[in-house]
Scaffold this motif. Sequence first.
Motif, PDB file in Angstrom:
ATOM      1  N   GLU A 167       0.836  -1.216   0.000  1.00 53.26           N
ATOM      2  CA  GLU A 167       0.000   0.000   0.000  1.00 53.26           C
ATOM      3  C   GLU A 167       0.867   1.261   0.000  1.00 53.26           C
ATOM      4  O   GLU A 167       0.504   2.278  -0.613  1.00 53.26           O
ATOM      5  N   LYS A 168       2.012   1.210   0.678  1.00 52.49           N
ATOM      6  CA  LYS A 168       2.888   2.375   0.754  1.00 52.49           C
ATOM      7  C   LYS A 168       3.742   2.536  -0.512  1.00 52.49           C
ATOM      8  O   LYS A 168       4.168   3.641  -0.839  1.00 52.49           O
ATOM      9  N   ASP A 169       3.998   1.416  -1.197  1.00 54.75           N
ATOM     10  CA  ASP A 169       4.771   1.486  -2.440  1.00 54.75           C
ATOM     11  C   ASP A 169       4.134   0.528  -3.448  1.00 54.75           C
ATOM     12  O   ASP A 169       4.608  -0.599  -3.663  1.00 54.75           O
ATOM     13  N   PRO A 170       3.026   0.954  -4.076  1.00 50.97           N
ATOM     14  CA  PRO A 170       2.207   0.067  -4.914  1.00 50.97           C
ATOM     15  C   PRO A 170       2.819  -0.340  -6.248  1.00 50.97           C
ATOM     16  O   PRO A 170       2.154  -1.015  -7.037  1.00 50.97           O
ATOM     17  N   THR A 171       4.058   0.042  -6.515  1.00 49.83           N
ATOM     18  CA  THR A 171       4.707  -0.414  -7.749  1.00 49.83           C
ATOM     19  C   THR A 171       5.978  -1.212  -7.458  1.00 49.83           C
ATOM     20  O   THR A 171       6.721  -1.549  -8.380  1.00 49.83           O
ATOM     21  N   ASP A 172       6.229  -1.511  -6.194  1.00 53.42           N
ATOM     22  CA  ASP A 172       7.423  -2.267  -5.826  1.00 53.42           C
ATOM     23  C   ASP A 172       7.141  -3.761  -6.006  1.00 53.42           C
ATOM     24  O   ASP A 172       6.266  -4.322  -5.333  1.00 53.42           O
ATOM     25  N   PRO A 173       7.847  -4.450  -6.915  1.00 55.17           N
ATOM     26  CA  PRO A 173       7.575  -5.872  -7.154  1.00 55.17           C
ATOM     27  C   PRO A 173       7.792  -6.739  -5.920  1.00 55.17           C
ATOM     28  O   PRO A 173       7.075  -7.723  -5.713  1.00 55.17           O
ATOM     29  N   VAL A 174       8.763  -6.365  -5.080  1.00 52.39           N
ATOM     30  CA  VAL A 174       9.055  -7.163  -3.887  1.00 52.39           C
ATOM     31  C   VAL A 174       7.867  -7.193  -2.942  1.00 52.39           C
ATOM     32  O   VAL A 174       7.576  -8.217  -2.314  1.00 52.39           O
ATOM     33  N   ALA A 175       7.137  -6.074  -2.863  1.00 50.81           N
ATOM     34  CA  ALA A 175       5.969  -6.016  -1.976  1.00 50.81           C
ATOM     35  C   ALA A 175       4.934  -7.069  -2.377  1.00 50.81           C
ATOM     36  O   ALA A 175       4.382  -7.776  -1.522  1.00 50.81           O
ATOM     37  N   PHE A 176       4.692  -7.187  -3.676  1.00 52.79           N
ATOM     38  CA  PHE A 176       3.687  -8.153  -4.133  1.00 52.79           C
ATOM     39  C   PHE A 176       4.199  -9.588  -4.034  1.00 52.79           C
ATOM     40  O   PHE A 176       3.423 -10.512  -3.792  1.00 52.79           O
ATOM     41  N   HIS A 177       5.498  -9.753  -4.215  1.00 53.94           N
ATOM     42  CA  HIS A 177       6.062 -11.082  -3.985  1.00 53.94           C
ATOM     43  C   HIS A 177       5.857 -11.498  -2.536  1.00 53.94           C
ATOM     44  O   HIS A 177       5.492 -12.652  -2.258  1.00 53.94           O
ATOM     45  N   LEU A 178       6.078 -10.564  -1.611  1.00 55.82           N
ATOM     46  CA  LEU A 178       5.938 -10.896  -0.194  1.00 55.82           C
ATOM     47  C   LEU A 178       4.486 -11.188   0.181  1.00 55.82           C
ATOM     48  O   LEU A 178       4.220 -12.007   1.058  1.00 55.82           O
ATOM     49  N   ILE A 179       3.544 -10.516  -0.483  1.00 57.51           N
ATOM     50  CA  ILE A 179       2.134 -10.856  -0.247  1.00 57.51           C
ATOM     51  C   ILE A 179       1.879 -12.294  -0.691  1.00 57.51           C
ATOM     52  O   ILE A 179       1.255 -13.093   0.023  1.00 57.51           O
ATOM     53  N   ALA A 180       2.361 -12.635  -1.902  1.00 53.05           N
ATOM     54  CA  ALA A 180       2.192 -14.000  -2.413  1.00 53.05           C
ATOM     55  C   ALA A 180       2.847 -15.006  -1.465  1.00 53.05           C
ATOM     56  O   ALA A 180       2.294 -16.065  -1.179  1.00 53.05           O
ATOM     57  N   ARG A 181       3.996 -14.618  -0.962  1.00 54.85           N
ATOM     58  CA  ARG A 181       4.747 -15.505  -0.061  1.00 54.85           C
ATOM     59  C   ARG A 181       4.024 -15.679   1.266  1.00 54.85           C
ATOM     60  O   ARG A 181       3.995 -16.781   1.830  1.00 54.85           O
ATOM     61  N   SER A 182       3.447 -14.606   1.761  1.00 49.33           N
ATOM     62  CA  SER A 182       2.713 -14.703   3.024  1.00 49.33           C
ATOM     63  C   SER A 182       1.474 -15.581   2.859  1.00 49.33           C
ATOM     64  O   SER A 182       1.108 -16.328   3.765  1.00 49.33           O
ATOM     65  N   LEU A 183       0.832 -15.498   1.691  1.00 54.99           N
ATOM     66  CA  LEU A 183      -0.331 -16.343   1.417  1.00 54.99           C
ATOM     67  C   LEU A 183       0.062 -17.815   1.291  1.00 54.99           C
ATOM     68  O   LEU A 183      -0.713 -18.711   1.635  1.00 54.99           O
TER      69      LEU A 183
END
Length: 309
Positions: free
Chosen positions: A55-71
């Motif tokens: 949410e704080k950096d909505p274009t950072d690929p690592v953020a979305f990877h970490l969401i996938a990883r947490s899921l």
Amino acid sequence: MLGFTYRKEIYFLFAKDQSVRAEKTKEKTIELWKSGNLKEKDIEDFQSIATTYSEKDPTDPVAFHLIARSLFWNLFRIGINFDHDSLILHLGSEFQDFIGSSILADSTLDSIFWNARTAESFSSSPFSDWENNKVLLFLGETHRHVKRPQVLIDEYGNLDRSKLSPEFQTVYIWLLTFNTMLAGDASGLDKLITITKDPTYKAGIQFTPREENFLRGLGKYYKKDYVGALSLLRQAKSNNPDRITETSIITEATIFHLQNLSQKGIDLLEEFYLSSGKKNPEIPLLVAKMIAEKPGAKTKLDLTPEKKE
């Protein structure tokens, strides 16, 4: 203009803080998993931090990877384990048979895939968790069942395993073996078996000689090398009516049917079904299918559907 510049710097400093926090939480989660102490609260904390980061950096690929990883950790919470036993039990099955009829599992796997895909699409070059993200994509693609198994092997079969995080080592070999089997890639299965015997191999999946015969036999079956398949599957059978023996016998009977020897296949299925205590309701259905496709074939099994009260 000066105020805007300061706000922008503050924004990126906060995003950087979230990045560091998420990375530390990821490492903590991995260590807890390795020690067998990972709890539901730990997974929820990781998910919350990863979501805040995106949410704080909505274009950072690592953020979305970490969401996938947490899921990904949620799969263990709902009983989906990528281990040796679950692989042997579901070889040759559809992936949906492995995850069952859980709506939560389906939605979790979908979310894993789309977040991992978003991470890849936002990245102009490989990031630190690139190979781990590829494993999550491989998992999501296997679940979606849009691409053929051989296509998935071509896309994901050559990842650098030395760059995979510990929790993805076994998952990767599991997915690779599962898809290689469905693709009927006999040489690919030989390569996988060789990998598991390497002294440097660290994943948790290794095969006994009997399981190797089973793997190679099913691989040859899917490749339509029926003579080779029969030889190997017969070596994999034992007096114990376990899943390997059962699947080997069902595959052997199916090969007979395909070779226009349906009665021989039916006799084999009957003998196993009766001697194993009539435990598998799929066997009478397979016998009925063979008889319907081969007029004149006979069975001593009662194929009358049971009446529901």
